[in-house]
Design a protein around this motif. Structure first.
Motif, short mmCIF file in Angstrom:
data_model
loop_
_atom_site.label_atom_id
_atom_site.label_comp_id
_atom_site.label_asym_id
_atom_site.label_seq_id
_atom_site.Cartn_x
_atom_site.Cartn_y
_atom_site.Cartn_z
N LYS A 44 -12.28 57.21 -21.38
CA LYS A 44 -13.71 56.89 -21.49
C LYS A 44 -14.39 57.85 -22.46
O LYS A 44 -15.17 57.42 -23.32
N LEU A 45 -14.10 59.14 -22.34
CA LEU A 45 -14.70 60.14 -23.23
C LEU A 45 -14.29 59.93 -24.68
O LEU A 45 -15.11 60.02 -25.60
N VAL A 46 -13.02 59.64 -24.89
CA VAL A 46 -12.50 59.43 -26.26
C VAL A 46 -13.16 58.19 -26.87
O VAL A 46 -13.57 58.21 -28.03
N ARG A 47 -13.26 57.12 -26.09
CA ARG A 47 -13.90 55.90 -26.60
C ARG A 47 -15.37 56.13 -26.94
O ARG A 47 -15.87 55.64 -27.94
N GLN A 48 -16.06 56.89 -26.10
CA GLN A 48 -17.47 57.18 -26.35
C GLN A 48 -17.66 58.03 -27.60
O GLN A 48 -18.68 57.93 -28.28
N ARG A 80 -15.76 51.34 -32.66
CA ARG A 80 -15.86 50.75 -31.32
C ARG A 80 -16.15 49.26 -31.40
O ARG A 80 -15.71 48.48 -30.56
N PHE A 81 -16.94 48.85 -32.40
CA PHE A 81 -17.36 47.46 -32.49
C PHE A 81 -16.56 46.64 -33.49
O PHE A 81 -16.89 45.49 -33.75
N ALA A 82 -15.50 47.19 -34.04
CA ALA A 82 -14.71 46.48 -35.05
C ALA A 82 -14.16 45.17 -34.52
O ALA A 82 -14.20 44.15 -35.21
N LYS A 83 -13.64 45.15 -33.29
CA LYS A 83 -13.07 43.93 -32.73
C LYS A 83 -14.15 42.87 -32.55
O LYS A 83 -13.94 41.69 -32.88
N SER A 84 -15.31 43.26 -32.05
CA SER A 84 -16.41 42.31 -31.86
C SER A 84 -16.87 41.74 -33.20
O SER A 84 -17.14 40.55 -33.31
#
Length: 80
Positions: A39-43, A50-54
């Motif tokens: 969670k910390l790494v993703r944040q 983070r939003f590349a897939k979306s």
């Protein structure tokens, strides 16, 4: 799949956290610690990563239709 801890310091840390959190097993301690770290790494990742897939999914859908009437669409969907 097994995870072996061969480091006495890591084992001691896991034991201490297990005691403090009253976790039933060291597996539970490791699972919670890994989830927390993930969670910390993703944040900490930049928003663009983070939003590349979306963004890729939205691009695959295609451009917006400027003539699309959302109100009419929803009225028809709800049979109004």
């Amino acid at each position: 799949m097994a995870l072996y801890v061969r480091d006495s310091e890591v084992d001691a840390l896991a034991t201490e956290i297990q005691r403090l959190t009253k976790a039933k097993t060291k597996t539970e301690v490791v699972r919670n610690a890994l989830k927390h770290e993930l969670k910390l790494v993703r944040q900490a990742m930049p928003a663009k990563d983070r939003f590349a897939k979306s963004k890729a999914m939205a691009a695959a859908i295609g451009e917006d239709d400027p003539d699309f009437d959302m109100k009419t669409y929803l009225d028809e969907m709800w049979e109004m």
